[in-house]
Design an enzyme around this catalytic site. Structure first.
Site, PDB file in Angstrom:
ATOM      1  N   ASN A  15      -0.660   8.024  -6.188  1.00 19.24           N
ATOM      2  CA  ASN A  15      -0.314   9.032  -7.189  1.00 19.24           C
ATOM      3  C   ASN A  15       1.197   9.070  -7.373  1.00 19.24           C
ATOM      4  OD1 ASN A  15       0.740  10.456  -4.992  1.00 19.24           O
ATOM      5  ND2 ASN A  15      -0.995  11.869  -4.861  1.00 19.24           N
ATOM      6  N   ASP A 204     -13.565  10.125  -7.309  1.00 19.80           N
ATOM      7  CA  ASP A 204     -12.351  10.695  -6.723  1.00 19.80           C
ATOM      8  C   ASP A 204     -11.299  10.961  -7.793  1.00 19.80           C
ATOM      9  OD1 ASP A 204     -10.644  11.251  -4.224  1.00 19.80           O
ATOM     10  OD2 ASP A 204      -9.449   9.751  -5.290  1.00 19.80           O
TER      11      ASP A 204
END
Length: 329
Positions: A15, A204
């Site tokens: 991320n 996810d």
């Protein structure tokens, strides 16, 4: 029989804060499990097969993994029934500059062998040799427990996530999200069905979007409750992965993720529920410290019911971690 995969974590695995996506780790776990279980199921002469993922037990993310670290995924077969294989997987992260290693994940997966000639035919699994009789007895207990748990999830299969116009902040509708994906050849096994790891990675991603919309901070996967694969997803299907928040504690969020498959090129088959799971996320500051989570505001009776069910799962897991008797409903 054991198997190991290793790979360095790249920027597209993580991320914006540099933490590797939980879905990336889940995909690697499934790849290692699929390799060792398929290899075992073809270890004797007979009809050739590919092992298909049926269930993933609860998986905790014990420590974050970062860009530049190497993930070492080791898999071992720990039990076989007549038609299924239990694989236990450990994930270690390695800082290749310092040599430091740490355990990041432990997971248990269940596979079934499907014939290459007929994907609806489940073949028999070659037995494994146990070093102790207790290993077989303990494995049989785990097998019976997961079999029962899979049956208990089927009642939720008709549940769907409905969009709501102009939702208020901190409500279920405000953060609920969906992702639509066309299943292509790169997503699939030799059978032409989706890899379980591909599905888990997409699940996810959706859960992460829900958590980020709710908190508006950096979020990471803390754990995944059992993932049940109810039916196979064929190449060419359009899958809708939907996520909604079900419960919040002071420091964590539970998100339910549902996967529906629409066989658009096959008019004979209707849309169906392919997989479902609960993901738990935590909110982090820029320094990586845990932050309080905005409390969810359930509005409808169904949302309030799901909130109480999520609270029960949270308290059970909290009691288990603390070594206390589980709270009675």
């Amino acid at each position: 029989m054991a198997s190991q995969l290793s790979r360095i974590m790249r920027p597209d695995d993580a991320n914006v804060a540099g933490n590797v996506h939980g879905g990336t780790i889940l995909k690697m776990i499934e790849e290692a499990g699929a390799i060792i279980s398929t290899r075992h199921c073809n270890s004797q002469n007979g009809e050739r097969c590919v092992a298909a993922l049926a269930r993933v037990e609860r998986t905790d993310f014990l420590s974050p993994m970062c860009i530049g670290e190497v993930a070492h995924v080791s898999a071992e077969i720990t039990y076989t029934s007549k038609h299924s294989v239990e694989v236990q997987v450990h994930v270690m992260s390695e800082n290749i500059l310092t040599g430091t290693k740490k355990l990041t994940n432990k997971a248990t997966l269940w596979y079934v062998p499907l014939s290459l000639k007929n994907v609806d035919k489940v073949l028999e699994v070659p037995p494994v040799v146990y070093s102790r009789q207790e290993q077989e007895e303990e494995g049989r207990k785990r097998y019976e427990a997961q079999k029962l748990a899979r049956m208990e999830t089927k009642w939720r299969n008709g549940d769907i996530v409905q969009p709501v116009l102009n939702p208020e902040p901190n409500t279920v509708s405000y953060s609920q999200s969906s992702l639509i994906h066309l299943v292509g050849p790169s997503d699939c096994t030799l059978h032409g069905f989706v890899h379980g790891g591909v599905t888990m990675k997409l699940m996810d991603e959706v859960a992460g979007i829900v958590a980020a919309r709710h908190c508006k901070t950096n979020i990471v996967t803390a754990s995944v409750d059992a993932i049940n694969f109810h039916d196979k997803i064929r190449k060419g299907c359009v899958i809708t992965i939907s996520g909604r928040m079900t419960f919040t504690s002071n420091k964590s969020m539970e998100i339910e993720v549902l996967v529906d498959a629409d066989p658009v090129v096959d008019n004979s088959q209707k849309r169906y529920r392919a997989a479902s799971a609960f993901f738990t996320y935590v909110s982090l500051s820029q320094e990586g410290k845990s932050l309080p989570v905005p409390q969810l505001v359930p509005e409808t009776e169904d949302e309030k019911k799901r909130f109480e069910e999520g609270k029960g799962r949270y308290l059970q897991m909290k009691a288990k971690r603390q070594g206390q008797p589980e709270p009675q409903p």
